[in-house]
Structures are given as C-alpha cells and as structure tokens.
Design an enzyme around this catalytic site. Structure first.
Site, PDB file in Angstrom:
ATOM      1  N   GLY A   1      57.283  75.375  42.521  1.00 31.14           N
ATOM      2  CA  GLY A   1      58.163  75.207  43.907  1.00 31.14           C
ATOM      3  C   GLY A   1      57.271  75.879  45.020  1.00 31.14           C
ATOM      4  N   GLY A   2      57.984  76.809  45.749  1.00 33.04           N
ATOM      5  CA  GLY A   2      57.474  77.391  46.844  1.00 33.04           C
ATOM      6  C   GLY A   2      56.291  78.286  46.423  1.00 33.04           C
TER       7      GLY A   2
ATOM      8  N   GLY B   1      26.676  53.874  56.055  1.00 36.57           N
ATOM      9  CA  GLY B   1      27.632  54.520  56.669  1.00 36.57           C
ATOM     10  C   GLY B   1      27.600  56.079  56.203  1.00 36.57           C
ATOM     11  CB  ALA B   2      26.644  57.541  52.787  1.00 44.24           C
TER      12      ALA B   2
HETATM   13  C1  HXC Z   1      65.479  83.240  39.320  1.00 46.84           C
HETATM   14  C2  HXC Z   1      64.163  82.949  37.705  1.00 46.84           C
HETATM   15  C3  HXC Z   1      63.601  81.872  38.187  1.00 46.84           C
HETATM   16  C4  HXC Z   1      64.027  81.490  39.629  1.00 46.84           C
HETATM   17  C5  HXC Z   1      62.404  82.293  36.531  1.00 46.84           C
HETATM   18  N1  HXC Z   1      63.506  83.207  36.469  1.00 46.84           N
HETATM   19  N2  HXC Z   1      62.516  81.502  37.600  1.00 46.84           N
HETATM   20  N3  HXC Z   1      65.190  83.733  38.148  1.00 46.84           N
HETATM   21  N4  HXC Z   1      65.044  82.103  39.999  1.00 46.84           N
HETATM   22  N5  HXC Z   1      63.477  80.775  40.322  1.00 46.84           N
HETATM   23  C6  HXC Z   1      63.720  84.390  35.575  1.00 46.84           C
HETATM   24  C7  HXC Z   1      64.476  84.016  34.340  1.00 46.84           C
HETATM   25  O1  HXC Z   1      65.697  83.634  34.303  1.00 46.84           O
HETATM   26  C8  HXC Z   1      64.098  84.997  33.242  1.00 46.84           C
HETATM   27  O2  HXC Z   1      64.821  86.121  33.440  1.00 46.84           O
HETATM   28  C9  HXC Z   1      62.603  85.458  33.809  1.00 46.84           C
HETATM   29  O3  HXC Z   1      62.735  85.095  35.216  1.00 46.84           O
HETATM   30  C10 HXC Z   1      61.339  84.962  32.986  1.00 46.84           C
HETATM   31  O4  HXC Z   1      61.739  83.357  33.024  1.00 46.84           O
HETATM   32  P1  HXC Z   1      61.460  82.614  31.608  1.00 46.84           P
HETATM   33  O5  HXC Z   1      61.848  81.143  31.860  1.00 46.84           O
HETATM   34  O6  HXC Z   1      62.056  83.394  30.398  1.00 46.84           O
HETATM   35  O7  HXC Z   1      59.943  82.684  31.484  1.00 46.84           O
HETATM   36  P2  HXC Z   1      59.099  81.601  31.116  1.00 46.84           P
HETATM   37  O8  HXC Z   1      59.365  80.700  29.844  1.00 46.84           O
HETATM   38  O9  HXC Z   1      57.590  82.102  31.079  1.00 46.84           O
HETATM   39  O10 HXC Z   1      59.045  80.229  32.167  1.00 46.84           O
HETATM   40  C11 HXC Z   1      58.501  80.363  33.589  1.00 46.84           C
HETATM   41  C12 HXC Z   1      59.117  79.347  34.397  1.00 46.84           C
HETATM   42  C13 HXC Z   1      60.570  79.005  34.224  1.00 46.84           C
HETATM   43  C14 HXC Z   1      58.035  78.147  34.121  1.00 46.84           C
HETATM   44  C15 HXC Z   1      58.712  79.779  35.964  1.00 46.84           C
HETATM   45  O11 HXC Z   1      61.246  80.169  34.382  1.00 46.84           O
HETATM   46  C16 HXC Z   1      61.163  78.072  35.318  1.00 46.84           C
HETATM   47  O12 HXC Z   1      60.799  76.797  35.053  1.00 46.84           O
HETATM   48  N6  HXC Z   1      61.717  78.608  36.387  1.00 46.84           N
HETATM   49  C17 HXC Z   1      62.230  77.821  37.331  1.00 46.84           C
HETATM   50  C18 HXC Z   1      61.280  77.265  38.283  1.00 46.84           C
HETATM   51  C19 HXC Z   1      61.801  76.287  39.329  1.00 46.84           C
HETATM   52  O13 HXC Z   1      62.335  75.148  39.144  1.00 46.84           O
HETATM   53  N7  HXC Z   1      62.065  77.021  40.436  1.00 46.84           N
HETATM   54  C20 HXC Z   1      62.597  76.629  41.807  1.00 46.84           C
HETATM   55  C21 HXC Z   1      61.629  75.923  42.704  1.00 46.84           C
HETATM   56  S1  HXC Z   1      62.197  75.508  44.026  1.00 46.84           S
HETATM   57  P3  HXC Z   1      65.113  87.140  32.433  1.00 46.84           P
HETATM   58  O14 HXC Z   1      66.132  88.099  33.038  1.00 46.84           O
HETATM   59  O15 HXC Z   1      65.422  86.318  31.316  1.00 46.84           O
HETATM   60  O16 HXC Z   1      64.042  87.861  32.383  1.00 46.84           O
HETATM   61  C22 HXC Z   1      61.546  76.203  45.234  1.00 46.84           C
HETATM   62  C23 HXC Z   1      61.753  75.691  46.632  1.00 46.84           C
HETATM   63  C24 HXC Z   1      60.632  76.150  47.512  1.00 46.84           C
HETATM   64  O17 HXC Z   1      60.690  76.917  44.992  1.00 46.84           O
HETATM   65  C25 HXC Z   1      60.430  74.978  48.537  1.00 46.84           C
HETATM   66  C26 HXC Z   1      59.389  74.243  48.064  1.00 46.84           C
HETATM   67  C27 HXC Z   1      59.026  73.056  49.240  1.00 46.84           C
END
Ligand code: HXC
Length: 510
Positions: free
Chosen positions: A169-170, A404-405
């Site tokens: 994401g961000g 052109g290149a």
């Molecule tokens: C809150 C989060 C989090 C998030 C991870 N965690 N991502 N908490 N918000 N976005 C937390 C988990 O709950 C976990 O907490 C710890 O971080 C580690 O995550 P895991 O999943 O156990 O780790 P891993 O297996 O290594 O996977 C990492 C990951 C996955 C691939 C990043 O966590 C994931 O897919 N997260 C969500 C990604 C996502 O979709 N984000 C939103 C993007 S939208 P604990 O307490 O268990 O340790 C965005 C919008 C912005 O960003 C604008 C864009 C234009």
C-alpha cells in the site's frame, strides 16, 4: 529524599523509558526479525549514518493502538553521511508491522518538513504493512500527507528509499515518488495487493517472491532501481549514492578526487568497437574504462538492459551516464529503455549532475507490441528529458546513430554542449541495407549489385564526416582519448548557466 536522590530516580526513569522505546515491539519480535535475515530499525540507522551522528525526534510519541510502544513503529531523526546532514526515518516492523498510524505519520511528516527547511536529503528505510488498519481513514490521511510532501520535495532535495521488508500500500507508493528505490534479495517485497488478494480477485496463483521480490520488481516492473544481496550492502549503497548527489537543487555535487590520473592509458578502447557494425560489444567495458576506477554505480541493471544508466566520477566530477547497450537488443530504444533513461536524465538535471551520453543505437524497436504499447509517447519522454535538461551535456557517438534515435540521444539539436564522435560513427536516417531497398529500388530491379549500393551508401552516410561537416558533431576523437577529453570538457563546462523559459511547468508526455 535528598535532591541528588531525586535526580538519580529521574535519570533511572529516563533510562527505563529509553530502553522501552528502543525495544520497539519487544525482544521476541526483534528476534523474529533477525531470524528472517533482517536488521532492526535502529541497527539500520546505526549502519547507515556516520558514527554517533544521530539525533532522534519523536522518540516517545505513541498512539492509541500501541500505547505500550513509544515511538509508534517508526524511528526518525537527523544524522550525517560523509559528514553531511541527512534526514532519515526507519519503520519498525516489530510494532504493528511498521504500519502507519496518525501519530507515526506525523513523525515522518515533521521530518520531511525539516528536510525541506534544512535543504538536506531524505532517506526512508521502509519495512511496513502500509496504512494501520485499526486507524482507518486517519492512516490513509497520514499517507496522503506524506505523498504530498514527497512531491513537494521532488527536485528540491534528493529522496532515497530502501525497501527492507514486506511493504504494501502506502509503504510502496511513497517510495515510488522518490528518486532511487533500493531492495534486498529475498527479504524485501513490494506490492499493492498481496498474493491472497490477487488469488481471490483474478484467480492468479503467485508466490510472494514472484510477485514482489526484489528481482521481479526491478526486472519486470522497473519500479526499484538497485537490488542488493544484504541489508548491509543496501545501506552502504545508499551512502555511495549520496556521495554523487548534492544536498539540494541549489548546490552542485562535491568533487571527490579518486587518485585515478585523467591521463591513464586507455588505448585498449581503440580495439573495442568491432569493424562490422552488426557485431555486439559490451558498452559497460567502455564506461568502466573511461570513468574513474571503480566509480561506476549502475542503476536498474536488470531492467531494460538495452540502455545502461548510472552514476560515476570523471576526474572526481560526479556525472550521470546514459549509454545504449549493443549487447542487448542491439541497443535499440524501446518503451522500457526510453522511460528508464528519461527518468534518470531528469534526476541528473534536477541535481546539477552533468550527463554523458554514449550513443550506439540502430533506432527505435519496430513492432506491433511497441506501437500499441505507446512507443511514440514513451520515446517522447526521453526526447523531452534530454531537450529540457540544462546541465552540461556531452555526447559521444560510438557507432550507430540512426533515425529518430540520433535526434533523441542528446544530439546537438537538443542543446548538447559538446557532441563528439569516434571515427567508427555512422550517422544516417537508417542502416545501409534498409536504405538502399528504398532509395535504390529502381537500380535493384534493374539488376544493380546490392553490395555495391551498400558500399556507396556507407561511403556517403555511414561515417561521422557529413554530420561533422554540418557542425552537428564538434569533433571526431580517438576512443583512447575519451577519458582525457571528457575530464577536460567537464572542467570547461562546469560553470554553465541554465537558461530556462519562465513557465509554470512543462507537460511531459506521461
Ligand atoms: C495493522 C498490521 C498491518 C497493518 C501488519 N500488521 N500489517 N497491523 N495494520 N496494515 C501487523 C500484524 O497484525 C502483525 O501483528 C504484525 O504486523 C506482523 O504481521 P504478519 O502478518 O504477522 O507478518 P507477515 O506474515 O510477515 O506479513 C506481512 C504483511 C502482512 C505482508 C505486510 O501483514 C499484510 O499483508 N499486511 C496488510 C497489508 C495491507 O494490505 N495493508 C494496507 C495497505 S492500504 P502481531 O500483533 O500479530 O505481531 C494502504 C493505503 C495507503 O496502505 C494509500 C495507498 C495509495
């Protein structure tokens, strides 16, 4: 309690608070981070900066979701690289996956504003799951505030991003707005949506590595610029890149003498370019021989290999190199190579880095895929970037400069300052074999020898002399004199003053 006892208690409380803040998400999570081959946020900052130069900001900030974690998942502050001030943030994956909360965003925003007022480079060490899900729109707003600042800082101070974990994401869009993105093989990933979401939506089955691993991201998407083998190599590369860049757009990069004499013997180059113009050779050999020894750092080495870009030094001067690579797709220009080089030219121009262009290009790559993919629009980006660049521009036509290149590759017509050619240069609308089929069709049908027609064409066009006679090439030089000529020319052009037409901004064909 005596006054001094009170002091001792306060100091012990401070030590405890510091210890808690520095532990981030705790020892267990830090251990898990190390087991994956990753460093902690503080270890990364320690390796990146000059020793004992870091001053942290917002160390004790926390947010409602991570009350027990002072700092809230990001370490921010100022420090030095090569004794020059930089602003740096490092996301801490051990606190809620390094995700971005409002409080966490506010720390990064304050740091970005500080980079702007100090006019110093900004370095982001990203290791984050993106917007903190529990904070909803507040975290989305936090990211947008960061994006806005990335854009405002673009072209003002250098911005470098390392991707050092699973970034989504961000956490990938902010780096995409910065000047150079580095990744680490096997431990860092970047994607908009992960494998599970992709499977649910498009039914495509893809592993995390295939989707967003360092090599995929660089090679297929051209999103990242440098792939490193380890985090320590990545942090060292950031220090190296910083050495080529100035603090901001108002300054010039520092000249760093390397001890490599400008008169070093490079006569081997007189034998590098094959006599037959359809035979390949490695332009990297030319680049690494000409520039100060071991100074070349290639950017996007694994993407659009038909063009080579990177930073180097010549006689200590920081330069940007753009070079067609005859070893790959004959060095032709296509969509990816045009976009790759255009962005690099603009990076150099933003930060007053002279551009040296080595030309050996048979033209634009023909084909439906290219035409329908918008080669006209994308090729125009490179044309636009070279034309717009006001830094010293030195061009050497090594062999082919067709069609052109020829125009696009920093030609005299696009305000090249010094345009040179080797005796092996061929400057023409197209290669002889294709050309005679068009201009000598009648003779060929009448039975004229094609070999003779090709020979006549070569004598007339496949050399540097027509272009030199018209002043489109300033001088024809021996390859063995390239290093000296470039060093001398850079010295003479160093006080070039940019003349720009006053306008809001141009409209590059994006
Ligand atoms: C809150 C989060 C989090 C998030 C991870 N965690 N991502 N908490 N918000 N976005 C937390 C988990 O709950 C976990 O907490 C710890 O971080 C580690 O995550 P895991 O999943 O156990 O780790 P891993 O297996 O290594 O996977 C990492 C990951 C996955 C691939 C990043 O966590 C994931 O897919 N997260 C969500 C990604 C996502 O979709 N984000 C939103 C993007 S939208 P604990 O307490 O268990 O340790 C965005 C919008 C912005 O960003 C604008 C864009 C234009």
């Amino acid at each position: 309690m005596t006054k001094s006892n009170k002091q001792i208690l306060k100091i012990s409380e401070l030590k405890q608070k510091n210890q808690i803040a520095e532990l981030g998400g705790g020892e267990k999570r830090q251990e898990a981070q190390r087991k994956k081959g990753k460093l902690t946020a503080r270890e990364r900052i320690g390796m990146l900066l000059d020793p004992a130069s870091f001053i942290e900001s917002g160390k004790f900030i926390y947010s409602k979701d991570t009350e027990t974690h002072n700092g809230d998942g990001v370490v921010c502050g100022l420090g030095k690289i090569w004794n020059r001030t930089v602003a740096v943030f490092a996301q801490d994956f051990t606190v809620a996956g390094g995700s971005l909360s409002r409080a966490n965003a506010n720390k990064i925003i304050a740091l970005m504003d500080q980079a702007k007022s100090l006019m110093c480079p900004l370095i982001g060490l990203n290791d984050s799951g993106g917007a903190r899900i529990q904070e909803g729109v507040e975290s989305l707003g936090g990211y947008a505030d960061i994006f806005l600042r990335n854009v405002e800082l673009s072209g003002v101070v250098p911005q470098l991003s390392a991707i050092l974990g699973p970034c989504a994401g961000g956490a990938v869009y902010s780096p995409a707005l910065t000047d150079v993105v580095l990744m680490v093989a096997n431990t860092s990933h970047m994607f908009i949506t992960g494998p599970e979401v992709i499977k649910a939506v498009t039914k495509e089955d893809v592993s995390m590595e295939e989707l967003g691993g360092a090599l995929s991201v660089e090679e297929k998407g051209g999103v990242s610029h440098i792939t490193c083998e380890s985090e320590s190599e990545c942090l060292e590369k950031i220090r190296n890149i910083i050495s080529f860049l100035p603090q901001n757009y108002l300054e010039k990069p520092s000249r760093l003498m390397t001890g490599d004499p400008i008169t070093r013997d490079i006569s081997s180059l007189n034998n590098l370019i094959p006599d037959q113009s359809n035979l390949p050779y490695d332009i990297l050999e030319l680049i690494t021989t000409v520039v100060d020894l071991n100074s070349f750092i290639e950017i996007q080495e694994n993407f659009a290999k038909n063009i080579v870009i990177g930073f180097a030094r010549i006689n200590g001067y920081s330069v940007g190199i753009v070079a067609n690579q005859p070893n790959y797709l004959a060095g032709c220009l296509d969509i990816d190579s045009s976009v790759k080089a255009a962005r690099f030219v603009r990076l150099c121009d933003s930060f007053n880095i002279p551009i040296i262009t080595f030309v050996d290009v048979p033209g634009f790559l023909p084909g439906l895929k290219q035409e329908w993919g918008g080669i006209i629009r994308h090729g125009a980006k490179l044309l636009y970037a070279f034309a717009e660049a006001t830094v010293p521009k030195i061009t050497i036509i090594c062999r082919k400069a067709y069609g052109g290149a020829y125009d696009v590759m920093s030609s005299k017509h696009l305000k090249g300052d010094v345009n040179l050619a080797y005796p092996s240069a061929e400057v023409a609308v197209m290669g002889p074999e294709a050309a005679i089929k068009i201009i000598s069709r009648a003779e060929i049908l009448a039975g004229a020898s094609q070999d003779k027609l090709v020979e006549d064409y070569k004598n007339k066009f496949s050399n540097p002399w027509v272009a030199a006679g018209l002043g489109y090439i300033d001088s024809v030089i021996e390859p063995s004199s390239t290093r000296y000529v470039l060093g001398n020319t850079l010295e003479l052009l160093k006080n070039k003053v940019a003349v720009v037409t006053n306008k809001k901004h141009g409209n590059i064909p994006l």
